[in-house]
Design a protein around this motif. Structure first.
Motif, short mmCIF file in Angstrom:
data_model
loop_
_atom_site.label_atom_id
_atom_site.label_comp_id
_atom_site.label_asym_id
_atom_site.label_seq_id
_atom_site.Cartn_x
_atom_site.Cartn_y
_atom_site.Cartn_z
N CYS A 2 -0.30 5.42 0.63
CA CYS A 2 -1.38 6.42 0.69
C CYS A 2 -0.87 7.63 1.47
O CYS A 2 -0.29 7.48 2.53
N TYR A 3 -1.04 8.81 0.89
CA TYR A 3 -0.70 10.01 1.67
C TYR A 3 -1.75 11.10 1.46
O TYR A 3 -1.46 12.27 1.38
N GLN A 4 -3.00 10.64 1.43
CA GLN A 4 -4.06 11.57 1.06
C GLN A 4 -4.55 12.45 2.22
O GLN A 4 -5.23 13.44 1.98
N CYS A 5 -4.23 12.08 3.46
CA CYS A 5 -4.79 12.90 4.54
C CYS A 5 -3.69 13.48 5.44
O CYS A 5 -2.52 13.11 5.34
N GLN A 22 -3.14 13.09 8.57
CA GLN A 22 -2.52 12.26 9.61
C GLN A 22 -1.61 11.18 9.00
O GLN A 22 -1.22 10.24 9.68
N THR A 23 -1.27 11.33 7.72
CA THR A 23 -0.40 10.33 7.09
C THR A 23 0.90 10.20 7.87
O THR A 23 1.35 11.15 8.52
N THR A 37 -10.75 9.43 2.99
CA THR A 37 -10.29 9.03 4.33
C THR A 37 -11.47 8.79 5.26
O THR A 37 -12.42 9.59 5.30
N LYS A 68 -6.82 1.89 7.95
CA LYS A 68 -7.07 1.25 6.65
C LYS A 68 -5.96 0.23 6.39
O LYS A 68 -4.78 0.57 6.43
N CYS A 112 1.63 6.51 4.31
CA CYS A 112 1.33 5.25 4.98
C CYS A 112 1.65 4.13 4.00
O CYS A 112 1.07 4.06 2.92
N MET A 126 0.83 -1.21 0.00
CA MET A 126 0.00 0.00 0.00
C MET A 126 0.86 1.25 0.00
O MET A 126 1.98 1.23 0.49
N GLY A 142 -2.60 1.90 7.53
CA GLY A 142 -2.40 3.33 7.64
C GLY A 142 -2.73 3.82 9.03
O GLY A 142 -3.29 3.09 9.85
N ALA A 143 -2.38 5.09 9.30
CA ALA A 143 -2.66 5.66 10.62
C ALA A 143 -4.16 5.69 10.92
O ALA A 143 -4.57 5.73 12.07
N CYS A 144 -4.99 5.65 9.87
CA CYS A 144 -6.44 5.68 10.06
C CYS A 144 -7.01 4.30 10.34
O CYS A 144 -8.20 4.17 10.65
S1 SF4 Z 1 -4.09 7.73 7.51
FE1 SF4 Z 1 -5.32 6.46 6.08
S2 SF4 Z 1 -6.19 7.88 4.57
FE2 SF4 Z 1 -4.58 8.98 5.69
S3 SF4 Z 1 -2.79 8.76 4.42
FE3 SF4 Z 1 -2.70 7.07 5.88
S4 SF4 Z 1 -3.78 5.34 4.92
FE4 SF4 Z 1 -4.24 7.21 3.74
#
Ligand code: SF4
Ligand code: SF4
Length: 551
Positions: free
Chosen positions: A3-6, A8-9, A75, A27, A18, A1, A23-25
């Motif tokens: 992902c750096y869309q939010c 809190q990445t 997110t 996911k 992430c 994976m 991820g930090a969320c």
């Molecule tokens: S915290 Fe979740 S939505 Fe945000 S960047 Fe990481 S994986 Fe992506």
């Protein structure tokens, strides 16, 4: 994976984004990879939908799917891997259908059929294991080593802005509002992204095109909300519980709330709003229900504690869901684009399972002493006070307006916004929106000659109201928006906020403070460009930033 869309990445000195198992969320890698494949596949749908449209073939079902599909990948919206497997299969079928329509229309006109590649010819595997083997091609930074981080960062600014715009558009569609012009532009931009663009100047232009698109989307959603539920009115909202059975509705979707209110109207069950649903209390066609009794709790990141305390079922209608604790997992429901594995999902607007759960659960045993806050300062309400506001500015009673709003989040640094609001001088007015308001909306800030010093404009999409109000003030004073005594301190967290930021930039607003930390995809080079062209500012301390604003 990856992902750096939010906001809190994960970030450290060496790596942004992430990229581990989770991820930090929360996911997981499987869901993240499947979301990337869905996005990739939807770009393929857009490639054909865009071309079919130029030949006069418009399919609203395709537009609905594109926007709903994008929404599921924001997110904290959907964590159910299996749901993405079916959405990917659905996307492939929709892509093949619209391709056929495009080919038929081109043939009928004697035009040659364009040979497309990339997402347009991607064939997703039939099951999850095999799909995951295809994830590399769809990863959002698949070719970042070749094109560089600046190009990738701008592509992501466009992609994430499009996610936010699609989510807002989906809310409007749920109320029966859509516009071909918006759908056409969304497909054009996604077709552009599918071509793996790498010209930095062109990418910046297209990022602003997303901002312009989202201005139209926010206006559409504003018309959808006001057209369906009446113009927002200044409304005192109870924030303490009332004795009785109870349902809590969280998220942004007013259509879902209206269905719940209608289906519970003779049941004796009270309905409470949570998070971004607070502004619902200000709409006449929603506040007419006497059993819409109160707002409960605060912003999304407090939900694990607040949902555990709530003595009834909870419905999540859009972002932002986080992992449900065991204490309430059995009494939480999702609907629309939202999902969490094992959590019951409401289909087709039938909330009977929620009503049954509310009847079976204890509800609030007794009333708690009444406390209220005020909401409902949409653009119509505020512009209704325009003469008073303009007089107050002319007389010097109001020295400056601050927009302090956007998303909230869990990081301690977000106290910046509480401190900022608290330290604004008594001769200034704070306009707020989004869930960042919960940092300070229960505090007393007083008024200036009858004009409240804190005005809650509504949900994050009501940034549209802030833009309208600023435009009206600029007209009244015969100046540009950037000449007004106005400072924007925008708190971002996820992709709806990215879309709003792009809209503000597209509207020509300069000098925006963006925080608490900058998007990871804004590389140092991109930040320099944003600073040079838009005077984009980073947060310092509330004291320093106030000094600059007031100076
Ligand atoms: S915290 Fe979740 S939505 Fe945000 S960047 Fe990481 S994986 Fe992506
Ligand atoms: S304002 Fe942003 S963070 Fe807050 S609930 Fe809405 S989408 Fe989530």
């Amino acid at each position: 994976m990856f992902c750096y869309q939010c906001e809190q990445t994960m970030r450290d000195d060496k790596f942004l984004g992430c990229a581990a198992d989770k991820g930090a969320c929360g996911k997981d890698a499987t869901t993240s990879d499947l979301q990337d494949i869905l996005i990739y596949q939807i770009k393929g749908v857009a490639q054909y939908a865009h071309r079919a449209r130029t030949l006069g073939v418009v399919d609203k079902g395709v537009d609905d799917f594109i926007q709903f599909g994008f929404f599921t990948t924001l997110t904290n919206v959907n964590f159910t891997a299996t749901r993405f497997v079916s959405l990917i299969q659905q996307a492939a079928k929709i892509r093949d259908d619209i391709k056929q329509k495009y080919v038929a229309a081109a043939t009928k006109r004697g035009q040659s059929v364009e040979e497309l590649d990339g997402p347009a010819v991607f064939h997703p595997a039939a099951n999850m294991d095999d799909l995951l083997k295809q994830a590399d091609v769809a990863q959002v930074n698949a070719d970042h080593e070749q094109v560089g981080e600046d190009v990738n960062g701008l592509r992501m600014l466009i992609l994430y802005g499009m996610k936010g715009a699609c989510a807002y558009s989906h809310h409007a569609r749920m109320l029966g509002y859509h516009e071909d012009e918006i759908d056409a532009e969304a497909e054009r931009i996604l077709d552009y992204l599918a071509s793996n663009p790498s010209d930095l100047e062109d990418l910046l232009t297209q990022a602003l095109a997303v901002g312009h698109l989202n201005l139209k989307v926010m206006d559409l959603l504003d018309r959808a909300n006001n057209g369906t539920f009446g113009n927002q009115e200044i409304t005192k909202v109870r924030i303490t519980p009332v004795a009785g059975k109870a349902i809590l509705v969280s998220g942004h979707d007013l259509h879902d709330l209206s269905q719940i209110l209608e289906q519970t109207k003779d049941s004796g069950i009270n309905v409470y709003t949570h998070g971004e649903m607070l502004p619902a209390h200000a709409y006449p066609e929603l506040k007419k229900y006497p059993h819409l009794v109160a707002n409960f709790g605060g912003a999304w990141q407090q939900q694990q504690r607040e949902f555990a305390e709530f003595p009834g079922p909870v419905v999540l209608t859009s972002n932002c869901i986080i992992e449900p604790a065991r204490t309430y997992r059995q009494r939480i429901f999702t609907t629309g684009p939202v999902g969490w594995p094992g959590v019951r999902h409401i289909e087709n607007g039938d909330y009977r399972p929620v009503i049954q759960a509310a009847k079976a659960l204890p509800g609030f045993k007794q009333d708690t002493q009444e406390e209220t806050i005020t909401t409902g300062f949409g653009h119509d309400t505020v512009l209704g006070l325009a003469d008073k506001v303009i007089d107050a500015v002319k007389s010097g009673a109001i020295k400056r307006f601050f927009v302090i709003g956007g998303c909230d989040g869990a990081k301690p640094g977000r106290n910046y916004y509480t401190d900022l609001a608290d330290q604004t001088p008594d001769n200034t007015v704070v306009l707020t929106l989004g869930c960042a308001k919960y940092r300070f909306n229960k505090r007393a800030y007083g008024d200036i000659g009858g004009i409240p010093r804190l005005l809650d404009l509504g949900q994050c999409n009501d940034a549209h109201s802030a833009i309208k109000i600023a435009g009206a003030l600029a007209n009244a004073f015969g100046c540009g928006v950037n000449d007004l005594p106005l400072s924007l301190m925008i708190s971002w967290f996820e992709q709806k906020a990215t879309a709003v930021l792009l809209s503000l930039l597209a509207a020509g607003v300069k000098g925006i403070h963006l925080g608490p930390s900058l998007p990871a995809y804004l590389t140092p080079n991109l930040l320099t460009v944003m600073q040079e062209r838009f005077d984009l500012r980073v947060n310092h301390t509330p004291e320093e930033d106030l000094k600059i604003a007031l100076g």
